[in-house]
Design a protein around this motif. Structure first.
Motif, PDB file in Angstrom:
ATOM      1  N   PRO A  20       0.846  -1.201   0.000  1.00 11.36           N
ATOM      2  CA  PRO A  20       0.000   0.000   0.000  1.00 11.36           C
ATOM      3  C   PRO A  20       0.877   1.247   0.000  1.00 11.36           C
ATOM      4  O   PRO A  20       1.936   1.266   0.629  1.00 11.36           O
ATOM      5  N   PHE A  21       0.424   2.284  -0.683  1.00  8.85           N
ATOM      6  CA  PHE A  21       1.169   3.528  -0.728  1.00  8.85           C
ATOM      7  C   PHE A  21       0.230   4.705  -0.875  1.00  8.85           C
ATOM      8  O   PHE A  21      -0.613   4.713  -1.763  1.00  8.85           O
ATOM      9  N   GLY A  22       0.410   5.702  -0.030  1.00  5.92           N
ATOM     10  CA  GLY A  22      -0.244   6.976  -0.231  1.00  5.92           C
ATOM     11  C   GLY A  22       0.592   7.769  -1.224  1.00  5.92           C
ATOM     12  O   GLY A  22       1.794   7.937  -1.020  1.00  5.92           O
ATOM     13  N   VAL A  23      -0.017   8.205  -2.311  1.00  3.38           N
ATOM     14  CA  VAL A  23       0.716   8.941  -3.348  1.00  3.38           C
ATOM     15  C   VAL A  23       0.090  10.318  -3.530  1.00  3.38           C
ATOM     16  O   VAL A  23      -1.067  10.544  -3.174  1.00  3.38           O
ATOM     17  N   ARG A  24       0.879  11.219  -4.101  1.00  3.23           N
ATOM     18  CA  ARG A  24       0.390  12.545  -4.443  1.00  3.23           C
ATOM     19  C   ARG A  24       0.497  12.730  -5.950  1.00  3.23           C
ATOM     20  O   ARG A  24       1.349  12.124  -6.596  1.00  3.23           O
ATOM     21  N   MET A  52       1.108   1.927 -10.283  1.00  2.00           N
ATOM     22  CA  MET A  52       0.126   2.372  -9.306  1.00  2.00           C
ATOM     23  C   MET A  52      -1.191   1.677  -9.645  1.00  2.00           C
ATOM     24  O   MET A  52      -1.733   1.858 -10.730  1.00  2.00           O
ATOM     25  N   ASN A  53      -1.668   0.840  -8.721  1.00  2.00           N
ATOM     26  CA  ASN A  53      -2.924   0.106  -8.893  1.00  2.00           C
ATOM     27  C   ASN A  53      -4.012   0.794  -8.085  1.00  2.00           C
ATOM     28  O   ASN A  53      -3.820   1.105  -6.913  1.00  2.00           O
ATOM     29  N   LEU A  54      -5.163   1.018  -8.699  1.00  2.00           N
ATOM     30  CA  LEU A  54      -6.317   1.582  -8.011  1.00  2.00           C
ATOM     31  C   LEU A  54      -7.292   0.441  -7.774  1.00  2.00           C
ATOM     32  O   LEU A  54      -7.816  -0.148  -8.720  1.00  2.00           O
ATOM     33  N   SER A  55      -7.479   0.115  -6.495  1.00  2.00           N
ATOM     34  CA  SER A  55      -8.276  -1.052  -6.135  1.00  2.00           C
ATOM     35  C   SER A  55      -9.304  -0.693  -5.079  1.00  2.00           C
ATOM     36  O   SER A  55      -9.027   0.086  -4.168  1.00  2.00           O
ATOM     37  N   ASP A  56     -10.490  -1.290  -5.193  1.00  2.00           N
ATOM     38  CA  ASP A  56     -11.502  -1.131  -4.155  1.00  2.00           C
ATOM     39  C   ASP A  56     -11.589  -2.379  -3.277  1.00  2.00           C
ATOM     40  O   ASP A  56     -12.445  -2.474  -2.412  1.00  2.00           O
ATOM     41  N   ASP A  57     -10.671  -3.319  -3.475  1.00  2.00           N
ATOM     42  CA  ASP A  57     -10.616  -4.530  -2.653  1.00  2.00           C
ATOM     43  C   ASP A  57      -9.655  -4.275  -1.497  1.00  2.00           C
ATOM     44  O   ASP A  57      -8.435  -4.375  -1.650  1.00  2.00           O
ATOM     45  N   VAL A  58     -10.204  -3.937  -0.338  1.00  2.00           N
ATOM     46  CA  VAL A  58      -9.372  -3.568   0.801  1.00  2.00           C
ATOM     47  C   VAL A  58      -8.579  -4.743   1.360  1.00  2.00           C
ATOM     48  O   VAL A  58      -7.656  -4.552   2.144  1.00  2.00           O
ATOM     49  N   ARG A  59      -8.905  -5.959   0.918  1.00  2.00           N
ATOM     50  CA  ARG A  59      -8.102  -7.108   1.352  1.00  2.00           C
ATOM     51  C   ARG A  59      -6.671  -6.997   0.844  1.00  2.00           C
ATOM     52  O   ARG A  59      -5.744  -7.512   1.471  1.00  2.00           O
ATOM     53  N   VAL A  60      -6.466  -6.305  -0.267  1.00  2.00           N
ATOM     54  CA  VAL A  60      -5.102  -6.128  -0.782  1.00  2.00           C
ATOM     55  C   VAL A  60      -4.299  -5.262   0.184  1.00  2.00           C
ATOM     56  O   VAL A  60      -3.153  -5.575   0.512  1.00  2.00           O
ATOM     57  N   PHE A  61      -4.881  -4.186   0.673  1.00  2.00           N
ATOM     58  CA  PHE A  61      -4.212  -3.312   1.640  1.00  2.00           C
ATOM     59  C   PHE A  61      -3.905  -4.091   2.921  1.00  2.00           C
ATOM     60  O   PHE A  61      -2.773  -4.068   3.409  1.00  2.00           O
ATOM     61  N   ALA A  62      -4.917  -4.769   3.452  1.00  2.43           N
ATOM     62  CA  ALA A  62      -4.728  -5.524   4.700  1.00  2.43           C
ATOM     63  C   ALA A  62      -3.793  -6.712   4.489  1.00  2.43           C
ATOM     64  O   ALA A  62      -2.957  -7.008   5.345  1.00  2.43           O
ATOM     65  N   GLY A  63      -3.927  -7.385   3.362  1.00  2.00           N
ATOM     66  CA  GLY A  63      -3.093  -8.563   3.098  1.00  2.00           C
ATOM     67  C   GLY A  63      -1.624  -8.216   2.993  1.00  2.00           C
ATOM     68  O   GLY A  63      -0.765  -8.958   3.488  1.00  2.00           O
ATOM     69  N   ALA A  64      -1.304  -7.100   2.387  1.00  2.00           N
ATOM     70  CA  ALA A  64       0.101  -6.696   2.262  1.00  2.00           C
ATOM     71  C   ALA A  64       0.714  -6.412   3.629  1.00  2.00           C
ATOM     72  O   ALA A  64       1.894  -6.671   3.838  1.00  2.00           O
TER      73      ALA A  64
END
Length: 191
Positions: A20-24, A52-64
């Protein structure tokens, strides 16, 4: 403004790394600011590219963050790298400038190509709650336990009211990570 995304990069051997990454966004470019040291920083400096992947599957954020892998990857279209198979869109990036910093250099990435894969269905409060908890989990070592607990109680309201199965699963992974972190701090997980 910071946008929460999933950044994929590869090392010099082509091994993918997902985080996961917060980008500007700045003057048509994407700015990624990884901490030193980091795998993403090393990969991008070595290969000069990322996705940069735009995903609405929050399991990717939590899984990483919890060492689970609820995603599949596929090769990118233009640059050498990988993107999430199940993402709304992805942007292939090339390193344009490095603004060095002792703690968090800024990597200015030019957009090489953008691809849309499926429509955005709308915002979900539970997704936002999982993303916010993921940010807190990534900073467990820096934040006081009381702050984590207070934020968690508030975020759980959105989970209880609006979560689907994906959000509940991701939330559970993050709660387990928090519990294990504090158990390790107090010695409860020591053999």
């Amino acid at each position: 403004m910071i946008f929460e995304t999933i950044v994929t990069s590869v090392d010099e051997d082509g091994k993918p790394y997902v985080t996961p990454f917060g980008v500007r966004h700045e003057a048509g470019c994407v700015v990624i600011s990884p901490y030193k040291p980091s795998t993403s920083l090393n990969n991008i400096l070595a290969t000069k590219c990322a996705v940069m992947n735009l995903s609405d599957d929050v399991r990717v954020f939590a899984g990483a963050l919890t060492k689970r892998q609820p995603w599949q990857l596929v090769e990118t279209n233009i640059i050498e790298g990988f993107r999430l198979v199940d993402c709304l869109a992805h942007v292939e990036l090339a390193l344009d400038e490095v603004r060095d910093d002792a703690m968090r250099p800024q990597l200015v990435m030019m957009k090489v190509a953008e691809f849309n894969h499926k429509p955005f269905a709308g915002f979900n409060r539970a997704q936002a709650a999982v993303i916010e908890l993921a940010v807190l989990v990534s900073r467990l070592h820096m934040l006081p336990r009381e702050k984590i607990q207070t934020e968690l109680q508030y975020l759980k309201i959105a989970i209880d009211k609006t979560a689907g199965e994906r959000e509940k699963e991701a939330w559970g992974w993050l709660i387990e990570k928090i519990d294990n972190f504090y158990a390790d701090q107090t010695g409860e997980n020591q053999a």
